[in-house]
Design an enzyme around this catalytic site. Sequence first.
Site, PDB file in Angstrom:
ATOM      1  N   LYS A   1       0.819  -1.214   0.000  1.00  0.00           N
ATOM      2  CA  LYS A   1       0.000   0.000   0.000  1.00  0.00           C
ATOM      3  C   LYS A   1       0.856   1.269   0.000  1.00  0.00           C
ATOM      4  O   LYS A   1       0.552   2.226  -0.712  1.00  0.00           O
ATOM      5  CB  LYS A   1      -0.866  -0.027   1.260  1.00  0.00           C
ATOM      6  CG  LYS A   1      -2.258   0.412   1.075  1.00  0.00           C
ATOM      7  CD  LYS A   1      -3.094   0.113   2.296  1.00  0.00           C
ATOM      8  CE  LYS A   1      -2.367   0.386   3.591  1.00  0.00           C
ATOM      9  NZ  LYS A   1      -3.239   0.364   4.764  1.00  0.00           N
TER      10      LYS A   1
ATOM     11  N   ARG B   1     -13.169   2.494   8.546  1.00  0.00           N
ATOM     12  CA  ARG B   1     -12.934   1.217   9.223  1.00  0.00           C
ATOM     13  C   ARG B   1     -14.229   0.621   9.740  1.00  0.00           C
ATOM     14  O   ARG B   1     -14.241  -0.513  10.211  1.00  0.00           O
ATOM     15  CB  ARG B   1     -12.010   1.439  10.420  1.00  0.00           C
ATOM     16  CG  ARG B   1     -10.531   1.122  10.171  1.00  0.00           C
ATOM     17  CD  ARG B   1      -9.802   1.493  11.447  1.00  0.00           C
ATOM     18  NE  ARG B   1      -8.515   0.920  11.644  1.00  0.00           N
ATOM     19  CZ  ARG B   1      -7.361   1.474  11.263  1.00  0.00           C
ATOM     20  NH1 ARG B   1      -7.365   2.562  10.556  1.00  0.00           N
ATOM     21  NH2 ARG B   1      -6.213   0.919  11.592  1.00  0.00           N
TER      22      ARG B   1
ATOM     23  N   ARG C   1      12.207  -8.303   6.205  1.00  0.00           N
ATOM     24  CA  ARG C   1      12.480  -6.872   6.333  1.00  0.00           C
ATOM     25  C   ARG C   1      13.381  -6.611   7.542  1.00  0.00           C
ATOM     26  O   ARG C   1      13.096  -7.072   8.645  1.00  0.00           O
ATOM     27  CB  ARG C   1      11.137  -6.154   6.508  1.00  0.00           C
ATOM     28  CG  ARG C   1      11.219  -4.679   6.362  1.00  0.00           C
ATOM     29  CD  ARG C   1       9.871  -4.110   6.026  1.00  0.00           C
ATOM     30  NE  ARG C   1       8.999  -4.058   7.190  1.00  0.00           N
ATOM     31  CZ  ARG C   1       7.844  -3.394   7.198  1.00  0.00           C
ATOM     32  NH1 ARG C   1       7.422  -2.761   6.116  1.00  0.00           N
ATOM     33  NH2 ARG C   1       7.099  -3.382   8.270  1.00  0.00           N
TER      34      ARG C   1
ATOM     35  N   ARG D   1      12.133  -5.523  13.119  1.00  0.00           N
ATOM     36  CA  ARG D   1      11.180  -4.848  14.014  1.00  0.00           C
ATOM     37  C   ARG D   1      10.370  -5.909  14.728  1.00  0.00           C
ATOM     38  O   ARG D   1      10.035  -6.933  14.133  1.00  0.00           O
ATOM     39  CB  ARG D   1      10.225  -3.975  13.194  1.00  0.00           C
ATOM     40  CG  ARG D   1      10.769  -2.626  12.861  1.00  0.00           C
ATOM     41  CD  ARG D   1       9.877  -1.849  11.927  1.00  0.00           C
ATOM     42  NE  ARG D   1       8.470  -2.216  11.985  1.00  0.00           N
ATOM     43  CZ  ARG D   1       7.523  -1.652  11.242  1.00  0.00           C
ATOM     44  NH1 ARG D   1       7.849  -0.687  10.398  1.00  0.00           N
ATOM     45  NH2 ARG D   1       6.267  -2.030  11.326  1.00  0.00           N
TER      46      ARG D   1
ATOM     47  N   ARG E   1      -1.449  -9.611  12.799  1.00  0.00           N
ATOM     48  CA  ARG E   1      -1.790  -8.300  12.210  1.00  0.00           C
ATOM     49  C   ARG E   1      -2.625  -8.490  10.944  1.00  0.00           C
ATOM     50  O   ARG E   1      -3.569  -7.752  10.685  1.00  0.00           O
ATOM     51  CB  ARG E   1      -0.505  -7.520  11.853  1.00  0.00           C
ATOM     52  CG  ARG E   1       0.148  -6.843  13.050  1.00  0.00           C
ATOM     53  CD  ARG E   1       1.578  -6.419  12.744  1.00  0.00           C
ATOM     54  NE  ARG E   1       1.680  -5.484  11.639  1.00  0.00           N
ATOM     55  CZ  ARG E   1       2.761  -5.357  10.852  1.00  0.00           C
ATOM     56  NH1 ARG E   1       3.812  -6.110  11.044  1.00  0.00           N
ATOM     57  NH2 ARG E   1       2.769  -4.472   9.894  1.00  0.00           N
TER      58      ARG E   1
HETATM   59  P1  AMP Z   1      -3.338   2.791  11.583  1.00  0.00           P
HETATM   60  O1  AMP Z   1      -2.024   3.457  11.431  1.00  0.00           O
HETATM   61  O2  AMP Z   1      -4.245   2.982  10.404  1.00  0.00           O
HETATM   62  O3  AMP Z   1      -3.224   1.343  11.966  1.00  0.00           O
HETATM   63  O4  AMP Z   1      -4.078   3.510  12.799  1.00  0.00           O
HETATM   64  C1  AMP Z   1      -3.524   3.570  14.105  1.00  0.00           C
HETATM   65  C2  AMP Z   1      -4.619   3.762  15.152  1.00  0.00           C
HETATM   66  O5  AMP Z   1      -5.332   4.988  14.905  1.00  0.00           O
HETATM   67  C3  AMP Z   1      -5.690   2.699  15.159  1.00  0.00           C
HETATM   68  O6  AMP Z   1      -5.301   1.573  15.929  1.00  0.00           O
HETATM   69  C4  AMP Z   1      -6.867   3.432  15.781  1.00  0.00           C
HETATM   70  O7  AMP Z   1      -6.687   3.566  17.190  1.00  0.00           O
HETATM   71  C5  AMP Z   1      -6.726   4.815  15.178  1.00  0.00           C
HETATM   72  N1  AMP Z   1      -7.463   4.924  13.885  1.00  0.00           N
HETATM   73  C6  AMP Z   1      -6.932   5.186  12.664  1.00  0.00           C
HETATM   74  N2  AMP Z   1      -7.882   5.232  11.718  1.00  0.00           N
HETATM   75  C7  AMP Z   1      -9.067   5.004  12.361  1.00  0.00           C
HETATM   76  C8  AMP Z   1     -10.414   4.895  11.933  1.00  0.00           C
HETATM   77  N3  AMP Z   1     -10.761   5.041  10.658  1.00  0.00           N
HETATM   78  N4  AMP Z   1     -11.355   4.638  12.877  1.00  0.00           N
HETATM   79  C9  AMP Z   1     -11.033   4.488  14.169  1.00  0.00           C
HETATM   80  N5  AMP Z   1      -9.777   4.561  14.642  1.00  0.00           N
HETATM   81  C10 AMP Z   1      -8.786   4.812  13.759  1.00  0.00           C
END
Ligand code: AMP
Length: 220
Positions: free
Chosen positions: A13, A88, A122, A155, A166
């Site tokens: 991505k 999400r 990685r 990591r 994940r």
């Molecule tokens: P990410 O980097 O996309 O995995 O986001 C990191 C964290 O940000 C997630 O674990 C959530 O706590 C919060 N987060 C990011 N995008 C959203 C979303 N669309 N809805 C709710 N929480 C979000």
Amino acid sequence: MRVVLIGPPGAGKGTYSEYFTKKYCIPHISTGDIFRAEVAKKSELGLKVKEYLDRGELVPDEIVVEVVKRRLSEPDTKRGFILDGFPRTIKQAQELEKITPLDAAIHIYISEEEAVRRLSNRYVCPVCGRVYNLTYNPPKNDLTCDYDGAKLVRRSDDEPEVIRRRYQVYYQTFSPIIEYYKEKRLLVEIDNTIGSDKGIPLLERILVDKGILRIKPCVT
Ligand code: AMP
């Protein structure tokens, strides 16, 4: 080009986003990045969302939707945007429709095995942060950084068991979203097992053919 980008860890991505944001001058908007930056700044929003991020829980829909709404009203989104990590939940997807029309939801995928294969290859330099991949971008000398000679490390979230977890958590969250966009006939899927070098031009062609990518490149 107003799109949502969906892809499990290791699918590529980041590489796809970088290509399209640079070539077409549209912003890559990651709600996770926005929240992390606000937490680091200790802003009002950051303080509100910190506990959710720390616990790995979803930030409440009202807060996320408000953040996205504000971000999409900025002038740099005129030519389009790539939304990453949002929506999400179905509620977020429905709210997004009220904010802006979408041209596509792009799902870039690889199998769980492939994700493990890619990400467990990685390695990063603990000194300068450079990232290597033993298959695609190996260091010149065995597991040491080309630039400072430091011993490369993995990591902790790139350990195979953690990658599998994940990957599964990703699809627990995003499968309903993928279904949602499939029903809306907005879903475009790319199997990136072929690698981003081949996958990116393929996606670009599909987007042009479908009339989703209508803007001209901003760089030559
Ligand atoms: P990410 O980097 O996309 O995995 O986001 C990191 C964290 O940000 C997630 O674990 C959530 O706590 C919060 N987060 C990011 N995008 C959203 C979303 N669309 N809805 C709710 N929480 C979000």
